[in-house]
Enzyme design. Structure first.
Site, PDB file in Angstrom:
ATOM      1  N   ASP A 217      -5.393   7.435  -9.879  1.00  0.00           N
ATOM      2  CA  ASP A 217      -6.145   7.658  -8.641  1.00  0.00           C
ATOM      3  C   ASP A 217      -6.480   9.130  -8.433  1.00  0.00           C
ATOM      4  O   ASP A 217      -5.975  10.012  -9.143  1.00  0.00           O
ATOM      5  CB  ASP A 217      -5.357   7.112  -7.443  1.00  0.00           C
ATOM      6  CG  ASP A 217      -3.869   7.478  -7.500  1.00  0.00           C
ATOM      7  OD1 ASP A 217      -3.513   8.431  -8.211  1.00  0.00           O
ATOM      8  OD2 ASP A 217      -3.074   6.801  -6.838  1.00  0.00           O
TER       9      ASP A 217
ATOM     10  N   ASP B 146       5.002   2.208   1.371  1.00  0.00           N
ATOM     11  CA  ASP B 146       4.428   0.976   1.918  1.00  0.00           C
ATOM     12  C   ASP B 146       4.148  -0.059   0.818  1.00  0.00           C
ATOM     13  O   ASP B 146       3.492  -1.057   1.057  1.00  0.00           O
ATOM     14  CB  ASP B 146       3.143   1.281   2.706  1.00  0.00           C
ATOM     15  CG  ASP B 146       2.059   1.914   1.836  1.00  0.00           C
ATOM     16  OD1 ASP B 146       2.306   2.178   0.637  1.00  0.00           O
ATOM     17  OD2 ASP B 146       0.953   2.158   2.365  1.00  0.00           O
TER      18      ASP B 146
ATOM     19  N   HIS C 212       2.514   0.512  -2.036  1.00  0.00           N
ATOM     20  CA  HIS C 212       1.289   0.699  -2.813  1.00  0.00           C
ATOM     21  C   HIS C 212       1.597   1.095  -4.249  1.00  0.00           C
ATOM     22  O   HIS C 212       2.614   1.724  -4.540  1.00  0.00           O
ATOM     23  CB  HIS C 212       0.309   1.663  -2.132  1.00  0.00           C
ATOM     24  CG  HIS C 212       0.676   3.121  -2.157  1.00  0.00           C
ATOM     25  ND1 HIS C 212       0.490   3.950  -1.086  1.00  0.00           N
ATOM     26  CD2 HIS C 212       1.176   3.918  -3.134  1.00  0.00           C
ATOM     27  CE1 HIS C 212       0.858   5.177  -1.399  1.00  0.00           C
ATOM     28  NE2 HIS C 212       1.282   5.180  -2.639  1.00  0.00           N
TER      29      HIS C 212
ATOM     30  N   GLU D  61      -3.339   0.095  -1.270  1.00  0.00           N
ATOM     31  CA  GLU D  61      -2.564  -0.022  -0.046  1.00  0.00           C
ATOM     32  C   GLU D  61      -2.395  -1.493   0.332  1.00  0.00           C
ATOM     33  O   GLU D  61      -3.085  -2.364  -0.203  1.00  0.00           O
ATOM     34  CB  GLU D  61      -3.291   0.727   1.084  1.00  0.00           C
ATOM     35  CG  GLU D  61      -3.482   2.223   0.834  1.00  0.00           C
ATOM     36  CD  GLU D  61      -2.184   3.022   0.980  1.00  0.00           C
ATOM     37  OE1 GLU D  61      -1.090   2.430   0.963  1.00  0.00           O
ATOM     38  OE2 GLU D  61      -2.283   4.262   1.116  1.00  0.00           O
TER      39      GLU D  61
HETATM   40  C1  GLP Z   1       0.971   8.717  -4.116  1.00  0.00           C
HETATM   41  C2  GLP Z   1       0.355   8.308  -5.446  1.00  0.00           C
HETATM   42  C3  GLP Z   1       1.119   7.155  -6.054  1.00  0.00           C
HETATM   43  C4  GLP Z   1       2.602   7.487  -6.068  1.00  0.00           C
HETATM   44  C5  GLP Z   1       3.099   7.686  -4.658  1.00  0.00           C
HETATM   45  C6  GLP Z   1       4.587   7.995  -4.565  1.00  0.00           C
HETATM   46  O1  GLP Z   1       0.598   7.853  -3.121  1.00  0.00           O
HETATM   47  N1  GLP Z   1      -1.025   7.946  -5.340  1.00  0.00           N
HETATM   48  O2  GLP Z   1       0.625   6.909  -7.361  1.00  0.00           O
HETATM   49  O3  GLP Z   1       3.308   6.465  -6.708  1.00  0.00           O
HETATM   50  O4  GLP Z   1       2.383   8.765  -4.108  1.00  0.00           O
HETATM   51  O5  GLP Z   1       4.807   9.371  -4.614  1.00  0.00           O
HETATM   52  P1  GLP Z   1       6.203  10.036  -4.860  1.00  0.00           P
HETATM   53  O6  GLP Z   1       6.525   9.847  -6.288  1.00  0.00           O
HETATM   54  O7  GLP Z   1       5.991  11.479  -4.532  1.00  0.00           O
HETATM   55  O8  GLP Z   1       7.171   9.364  -3.957  1.00  0.00           O
END
Ligand code: GLP
Length: 248
Positions: A76, A145, A147, A152
């Site tokens: 993304d 959440d 995702h 989402e």
């Molecule tokens: C963002 C990214 C996701 C990732 C998530 C969790 O939303 N788009 O791909 O998995 O954050 O982030 P973290 O690893 O910092 O908890």
């Protein structure tokens, strides 16, 4: 272990998980290199995979692991951020991996943050993934959440690469990095759930207590779009790498 019974869950110390994960990446790269073929790696951002990238960079520097035959596709990108914006995922990848290994930059792909026609941009990304034969190994994180990528709650199993609105909780989690929620983009371009599920192998990493509840739900909950990570239950070759805090 049988792939078709329960999701494969590996619980361990963070450093051990990352090194196991790096082993899988390395094995894929080396096996394909021996056949003169490319290895297609799906990449995630966020804080969770940073130690994985550090370990891969170390193996490149100290053990000669080459990324010359690696093709990457990120999940993304935030909308409206130029590739050189410090909070863009383009910049993240450059900093944590691409700028430190010998990957061929013209074969590193991320969804664009800026585009004139969102559908064309999305279709182009999907076509690129197909052109390289699909994703061999997709690394995933998980949002609080539920995702995956930026799919989402509400994202269905059939979704493909597209422009999405970010959930409030996702923007809150990103706020500190952006110096306030008002600076966090409201939209993003993400691979879809269906795009992700087409990867031949998926490894989701989750660390820390903050992920415990959602991990529990994703692995054991009813498969449905309210928690998009539950769709991974339907993928026959997905593993969950959890530290003790996330596993609970
Ligand atoms: C963002 C990214 C996701 C990732 C998530 C969790 O939303 N788009 O791909 O998995 O954050 O982030 P973290 O690893 O910092 O908890």
């Amino acid at each position: 272990m049988d792939n078709f019974t329960k999701p494969k869950v590996l619980v361990g110390k963070k450093a051990d998980l990352m090194s196991r994960l790096a082993d899988e990446v390395e094995m894929g790269i080396r096996m394909r290199a021996a056949e003169n073929r490319g290895f297609v790696l799906g990449l995630a951002t966020g804080s969770t995979p940073i130690p994985l990238y550090q370990e891969l960079v170390r193996r490149h520097r100290e053990e000669g692991l080459s990324f010359q035959n690696v093709i990457t596709f990120n999940l993304d990108e935030y909308e409206g951020l130029a590739p050189d914006h410090p909070k863009s995922y383009h910049a993240y990848m450059e900093k944590h991996l691409f700028g430190q290994v010998d990957v061929r930059l013209e074969r590193t792909f991320l969804p664009p943050g800026n585009y004139e026609d969102e559908n064309r941009a999305a279709q182009y990304y999907e076509a690129k993934i197909r052109e390289f034969g699909g994703i061999d190994l997709q690394i995933l994180g998980i949002g609080r959440d539920g995702h995956i990528g930026f799919n989402e709650p509400g994202s269905g199993r059939e979704t493909r690469t597209r422009r999405v609105a970010l959930a409030e909780v996702t923007r809150e989690d990103a706020a500190s990095g952006f110096g306030g929620i008002e600076n966090v983009p409201t939209h993003a371009m993400t691979m879809g759930v269906a795009t992700i599920l087409e990867a031949r192998r998926i490894i989701l990493i989750a660390t820390g207590e903050g992920k415990r509840e959602v991990v529990q739900e994703a692995i054991n909950g009813m498969v449905n779009s309210a928690v998009p990570a539950t769709f991974l239950q339907d993928h026959s070759n997905t593993a969950w790498y959890l530290d003790a805090a996330a596993a609970g």
